[in-house]
Design a protein around this motif. Structure first.
Motif, PDB file in Angstrom:
ATOM      1  N   ARG A 401       0.832  -1.214   0.000  1.00 13.72           N
ATOM      2  CA  ARG A 401       0.000   0.000   0.000  1.00 13.72           C
ATOM      3  C   ARG A 401       0.860   1.254   0.000  1.00 13.72           C
ATOM      4  O   ARG A 401       0.596   2.209  -0.745  1.00 13.72           O
ATOM      5  N   LEU A 402       1.894   1.259   0.817  1.00 16.49           N
ATOM      6  CA  LEU A 402       2.757   2.440   0.909  1.00 16.49           C
ATOM      7  C   LEU A 402       3.504   2.699  -0.400  1.00 16.49           C
ATOM      8  O   LEU A 402       3.686   3.857  -0.805  1.00 16.49           O
ATOM      9  N   MET A 403       3.957   1.628  -1.064  1.00 16.73           N
ATOM     10  CA  MET A 403       4.638   1.816  -2.342  1.00 16.73           C
ATOM     11  C   MET A 403       3.695   2.439  -3.368  1.00 16.73           C
ATOM     12  O   MET A 403       4.086   3.330  -4.138  1.00 16.73           O
ATOM     13  N   ARG A 404       2.447   1.987  -3.383  1.00 18.88           N
ATOM     14  CA  ARG A 404       1.479   2.548  -4.318  1.00 18.88           C
ATOM     15  C   ARG A 404       1.200   4.014  -3.997  1.00 18.88           C
ATOM     16  O   ARG A 404       1.122   4.854  -4.901  1.00 18.88           O
ATOM     17  N   ARG A 405       1.058   4.306  -2.730  1.00 16.82           N
ATOM     18  CA  ARG A 405       0.774   5.684  -2.326  1.00 16.82           C
ATOM     19  C   ARG A 405       1.943   6.610  -2.654  1.00 16.82           C
ATOM     20  O   ARG A 405       1.746   7.742  -3.093  1.00 16.82           O
ATOM     21  N   ASP A 406       3.154   6.113  -2.437  1.00 16.14           N
ATOM     22  CA  ASP A 406       4.332   6.928  -2.744  1.00 16.14           C
ATOM     23  C   ASP A 406       4.387   7.282  -4.232  1.00 16.14           C
ATOM     24  O   ASP A 406       4.668   8.427  -4.603  1.00 16.14           O
ATOM     25  N   LEU A 407       4.136   6.304  -5.095  1.00 13.98           N
ATOM     26  CA  LEU A 407       4.156   6.572  -6.529  1.00 13.98           C
ATOM     27  C   LEU A 407       3.064   7.560  -6.930  1.00 13.98           C
ATOM     28  O   LEU A 407       3.279   8.455  -7.751  1.00 13.98           O
TER      29      LEU A 407
END
Length: 431
Positions: A401-407
């Protein structure tokens, strides 16, 4: 709309033809000549010293290669010796077994008065006591001009050159030398003047040689073209004459071309175990062996397959003093670094080649768009040394989830790097 019986029969007929090709490749026992002592260092940043070559030779024999190419003797400025010369002289002077070893030579020339003059490379082959040779000719207009002979001279000189080798070279166990005529510009010659190539093949078929080799020396011909050229050559060179190929990687066709060559009558190939070659790469024997293992070819059990990957990468790193390119198929660092569990190759599944089959193992690579929990856990285990199962599913999903949000926020972070991965794990653990 229901499928008609005719359509199903047609589909199965097409699949049957493909299966016939697979069976052909499964059952072939290819004639291979390893060139790791020459092909790979030619295109390398550094190359090999005499000590390197002396270390490599027994490893090639232990791996299972029966035919090993020691080096090239037909280079320019033959009076200025190369490491290949030192290597062959060392083997001779120390009585090291050269059975089934080869060296490149070029042909001698019959002069207008009928006198035959052997090439410097032929004289070296005799002096160094190497028992077998890949004997090189050129058949394009440009190639023949560069070698300073025309078709008439070539047709006179090839039989005389072969005869000189048979009369002057002591082959394996004291027999005749194994002579393979290598047409360096073979694919170009077929494209430029097929009648000339066929005339030479007809001539070669009547000589006392082991066979013929054809190169795509720039790697620019398509697989179906290579297959056609091989099929023509095979029609002029009946068994037991051997037909080999050597494919460079200029256009990215090399491994497909070598498979097409085998399907169209080639007996095998020559090349180095690693991918590195004279230009950007070639259809290496490492890749060919791996792909035949993939197809279920049991003849490949003759080789120490558990050493294929470490040997191939180790030789290339020696020649270049830098790592093998990460994204090299089969042999590269990322070839078996999973970015998504779906891509895992499984033992026993048709056409899969798990890394363990060639001496490797799966590792993991974080790609923020697709990596799943199993991949992230595997990469964390590599970085931390902790078991993959010790990382909870909740935390792993939060990392996704965090990787998606960061992108989405415009943050471009290389999470595969240990520092960034551990930072992401810490963020997910407290969220």
């Amino acid at each position: 709309m229901p499928v008609t019986q005719n359509a199903l029969e047609n589909a199965h007929a097409i699949l049957a033809k493909a299966q016939q090709k697979i069976e052909q490749l499964r059952n072939i026992n290819p004639y291979l000549i390893d060139l790791s002592l020459r092909e790979n260092p030619v295109g390398a940043r550094i190359g090999q010293t005499l000590k390197d070559k002396l270390d490599i030779l027994p490893k090639l024999r232990a791996f299972g290669f029966q035919n090993i190419h020691l080096g090239t003797l037909d280079y320019s400025m033959p009076e200025e010796l190369e490491v290949d010369d030192d290597f062959m002289m060392y083997l001779r002077d120390h009585d090291i077994d050269m059975t089934s070893c080869f060296a490149f030579t070029d042909i001698g020339i019959v002069q207008p008065d009928g006198t035959f003059i052997p090439s410097p490379s032929q004289l070296k082959l005799k002096a160094y006591t190497v028992p077998n040779t890949l004997h090189e000719i050129y058949l394009t207009d440009t190639g023949m001009a560069g070698e300073h002979y025309d078709m008439e001279t070539l047709c006179r000189s090839i039989p005389a050159s072969v005869q000189w080798l048979n009369d002057n070279i002591r082959g394996d166990h004291g027999g005749k030398p194994r002579i393979l005529i290598n047409i360096v510009d073979g694919c170009d010659a077929f494209a430029e003047n097929p009648d000339r190539v066929c005339a030479i093949l007809s001539l070669l078929a009547g000589l006392e040689i082991e066979g013929v080799s054809i190169e795509d020396d720039r790697g620019t011909f398509l697989p179906f073209q290579v297959g056609a050229y091989v099929a023509i050559a095979r029609s002029f060179l009946p068994a037991p004459l051997k037909l080999l190929v050597h494919m460079h990687a200029g256009g990215g066709f090399e491994n497909s071309s070598i498979i097409e060559a085998l399907l169209n009558g080639a007996d095998g190939a020559w090349g180095g175990l690693p991918k590195r070659a004279a230009i950007i790469g070639h259809a290496s024997l490492g890749e060919l062996i791996a792909n035949l293992v993939r197809l279920g070819n049991t003849q490949m059990q003759e080789y120490q397959l558990d050493q294929l990957l470490p040997l191939a990468t180790g030789f290339q790193e020696l020649d270049d003093e830098q790592a093998v390119p990460d994204d090299l198929p089969i042999l590269g660092h990322n070839a078996y670094r999973l970015s998504l569990s779906f891509f895992r190759q499984i033992e026993g599944r048709f056409m899969d080649l798990p890394p363990e089959a060639i001496g490797g193992q799966y590792r993991y690579r974080i790609c923020p768009v697709v990596s799943d929990t199993a991949v992230i856990a595997g990469r964390l285990a590599e970085v931390t040394g902790q078991p993959a199962e010790s990382f909870t599913d909740d935390v792993l999903k939060q990392m996704i989830r965090l990787m998606r949000r960061d992108l989405r926020a415009g943050e471009r972070i290389a999470y595969d790097e240990p520092v960034q991965l551990l930072a992401l794990y810490a963020r997910a653990s407290v969220t």
